[in-house]
Design a protein around this motif. Structure first.
Motif, mmCIF file in Angstrom:
data_model
loop_
_atom_site.group_PDB
_atom_site.id
_atom_site.type_symbol
_atom_site.label_atom_id
_atom_site.label_comp_id
_atom_site.label_asym_id
_atom_site.label_seq_id
_atom_site.Cartn_x
_atom_site.Cartn_y
_atom_site.Cartn_z
ATOM 1 N N ARG A 18 0.786 -1.108 0.037
ATOM 2 C CA ARG A 18 0.091 0.018 -0.189
ATOM 3 C C ARG A 18 0.762 1.094 0.061
ATOM 4 O O ARG A 18 0.712 2.420 -0.656
ATOM 5 C CB ARG A 18 -0.858 0.073 1.318
ATOM 6 C CG ARG A 18 -1.474 1.365 1.414
ATOM 7 C CD ARG A 18 -2.713 1.307 2.228
ATOM 8 N NE ARG A 18 -3.950 0.402 1.308
ATOM 9 C CZ ARG A 18 -5.180 0.504 1.739
ATOM 10 N NH1 ARG A 18 -5.557 1.164 3.088
ATOM 11 N NH2 ARG A 18 -6.268 -0.030 1.021
ATOM 12 N N ALA A 190 -7.585 3.422 -3.500
ATOM 13 C CA ALA A 190 -7.435 2.920 -2.102
ATOM 14 C C ALA A 190 -6.137 3.225 -1.487
ATOM 15 O O ALA A 190 -6.306 3.722 -0.199
ATOM 16 C CB ALA A 190 -7.705 1.469 -1.983
ATOM 17 N N ASP A 191 -4.980 3.085 -2.241
ATOM 18 C CA ASP A 191 -3.720 3.432 -1.677
ATOM 19 C C ASP A 191 -3.577 4.945 -1.245
ATOM 20 O O ASP A 191 -3.117 5.280 -0.178
ATOM 21 C CB ASP A 191 -2.556 3.035 -2.544
ATOM 22 C CG ASP A 191 -2.677 1.526 -2.668
ATOM 23 O OD1 ASP A 191 -3.177 0.502 -1.868
ATOM 24 O OD2 ASP A 191 -2.001 1.093 -3.554
ATOM 25 N N TYR A 193 -5.941 7.156 -0.812
ATOM 26 C CA TYR A 193 -6.957 8.019 0.013
ATOM 27 C C TYR A 193 -7.379 7.038 1.364
ATOM 28 O O TYR A 193 -8.082 7.525 1.817
ATOM 29 C CB TYR A 193 -8.321 8.026 -0.790
ATOM 30 C CG TYR A 193 -7.901 8.926 -2.035
ATOM 31 C CD1 TYR A 193 -7.781 10.425 -1.699
ATOM 32 C CD2 TYR A 193 -8.239 8.862 -3.317
ATOM 33 C CE1 TYR A 193 -7.483 11.375 -2.995
ATOM 34 C CE2 TYR A 193 -7.952 9.578 -4.285
ATOM 35 C CZ TYR A 193 -7.437 11.090 -4.081
ATOM 36 O OH TYR A 193 -7.427 11.606 -5.354
ATOM 37 N N GLY A 194 -6.594 5.827 1.252
ATOM 38 C CA GLY A 194 -6.821 5.062 2.437
ATOM 39 C C GLY A 194 -8.166 4.531 2.466
ATOM 40 O O GLY A 194 -8.468 3.983 3.667
ATOM 41 N N GLU A 195 -8.915 4.411 1.481
ATOM 42 C CA GLU A 195 -10.219 3.715 1.333
ATOM 43 C C GLU A 195 -10.838 3.253 0.119
ATOM 44 O O GLU A 195 -10.086 3.903 -0.900
ATOM 45 C CB GLU A 195 -11.374 4.743 2.190
ATOM 46 C CG GLU A 195 -11.223 5.871 1.529
ATOM 47 C CD GLU A 195 -12.837 7.007 2.120
ATOM 48 O OE1 GLU A 195 -13.473 6.211 2.423
ATOM 49 O OE2 GLU A 195 -12.368 7.963 2.326
ATOM 50 N N ALA A 196 -11.430 2.321 0.064
ATOM 51 C CA ALA A 196 -11.859 2.140 -1.479
ATOM 52 C C ALA A 196 -12.668 2.919 -2.041
ATOM 53 O O ALA A 196 -14.094 2.985 -1.447
ATOM 54 C CB ALA A 196 -12.548 0.482 -1.083
ATOM 55 N N LEU A 197 -12.464 3.713 -3.107
ATOM 56 C CA LEU A 197 -13.323 4.476 -3.672
ATOM 57 C C LEU A 197 -13.425 4.151 -5.141
ATOM 58 O O LEU A 197 -12.335 4.017 -5.793
ATOM 59 C CB LEU A 197 -12.608 6.056 -3.255
ATOM 60 C CG LEU A 197 -12.861 6.497 -1.920
ATOM 61 C CD1 LEU A 197 -12.029 7.898 -1.804
ATOM 62 C CD2 LEU A 197 -14.404 6.607 -1.546
ATOM 63 N N GLN A 201 -16.771 8.434 -7.354
ATOM 64 C CA GLN A 201 -16.842 9.170 -5.893
ATOM 65 C C GLN A 201 -15.783 10.085 -5.578
ATOM 66 O O GLN A 201 -16.350 11.195 -5.087
ATOM 67 C CB GLN A 201 -16.769 7.899 -4.807
ATOM 68 C CG GLN A 201 -17.970 7.070 -4.778
ATOM 69 C CD GLN A 201 -17.506 5.842 -3.878
ATOM 70 O OE1 GLN A 201 -16.575 5.259 -3.860
ATOM 71 N NE2 GLN A 201 -18.532 5.583 -2.789
ATOM 72 N N GLY A 208 -12.719 11.667 -0.959
ATOM 73 C CA GLY A 208 -11.218 11.411 -1.189
ATOM 74 C C GLY A 208 -10.269 12.942 -0.851
ATOM 75 O O GLY A 208 -10.399 13.687 -1.245
#
Length: 228
Positions: A18, A190-191, A193-197, A201, A208
């Motif tokens: 990540r 994901a890497d 922004y630290g979340e699955a988007l 979105q 993000g």
């Protein structure tokens, strides 16, 4: 506790990957910020004013800071791109894409090119929201390019869904972006922004957050702002 150890081990294994993905995404964002002055630097004042107007009317902008093209008879091209949406509150954070493709015919030479593509319509933006999109291959989405200046570019080019402005270094004969495949990079989102988007979105809904993109957004806002 024993059940948690394998899960913890897998999480620890994923952390370096990540971090590497986030670093690669940041490099692309920084390259896009460096490419913007190059893309607009040779434009005269009238063309800059027109570009500013076009950006204020656009639904988004795709920036590919470095597309490498090389070949002899069979040519290849590739590079990374960022897509940002324009909303009343400003430019969105970037979504990440890869651009690649192979062409046949009279193609000879090597070229390093920076590309800015204005997304002028909702139809063009929806096409880029797909997992992959072929430039010039979607019969419902038209693609055009500006020449050396933007002056007078108010007819066929401005009726297109996507309009490109490019700056190239090196000689390449017989090549174009027709048939190039643009593919989303959800893993980078994901890497970074630290979340699955999803790209939608980030680009349309404004989700993000990463301060690493603030410089790119500020530069784009400066080019978009009308001159006094």
């Amino acid at each position: 506790m024993r059940r948690l150890l394998p899960l913890l081990f897998l999480v620890l294994l994923a952390l370096p990957a990540r971090a590497q993905g986030r670093e690669e995404a940041q490099i692309l964002v920084d390259q896009a910020a460096m490419a913007l002055p190059e893309l607009v630097g040779d434009l005269d004042s009238a063309s800059r004013d027109q570009l500013s107007l076009l950006l204020r009317e656009a639904r988004g902008v795709l920036i590919c800071p470095r597309i490498l093209r090389a070949g002899f008879l069979i040519g290849g091209r590739g590079g990374g791109c960022v897509l940002m949406g324009r909303e009343p509150w400003g430019w969105s954070a970037p979504a990440f894409y890869g651009l690649g493709g192979i062409g046949f015919g009279l193609q000879i030479g090597i070229q390093d090119m920076a590309l800015m593509m204005l997304v002028r319509t909702e139809r063009g933006l929806r096409a880029l929201m797909e997992e992959s999109f072929t430039l010039g291959g979607d019969l419902g989405v038209s693609v055009a390019g500006f020449g050396a200046t933007l002056q007078g570019a108010t007819t066929a080019a401005l009726g297109a869904d996507l309009v490109s402005l490019a700056r190239a270094r090196g000689l390449f004969v017989g090549a174009s972006l027709e048939g190039a495949l643009l593919s989303a990079r959800p893993g980078w989102l994901a890497d970074y922004y630290g979340e699955a988007l999803t790209p939608r979105q980030v680009v349309v809904e404004g989700l993000g957050r990463n301060p690493g993109a603030d410089r790119l957004r500020a530069l784009l806002a400066r080019i978009t702002a009308p001159t006094r």
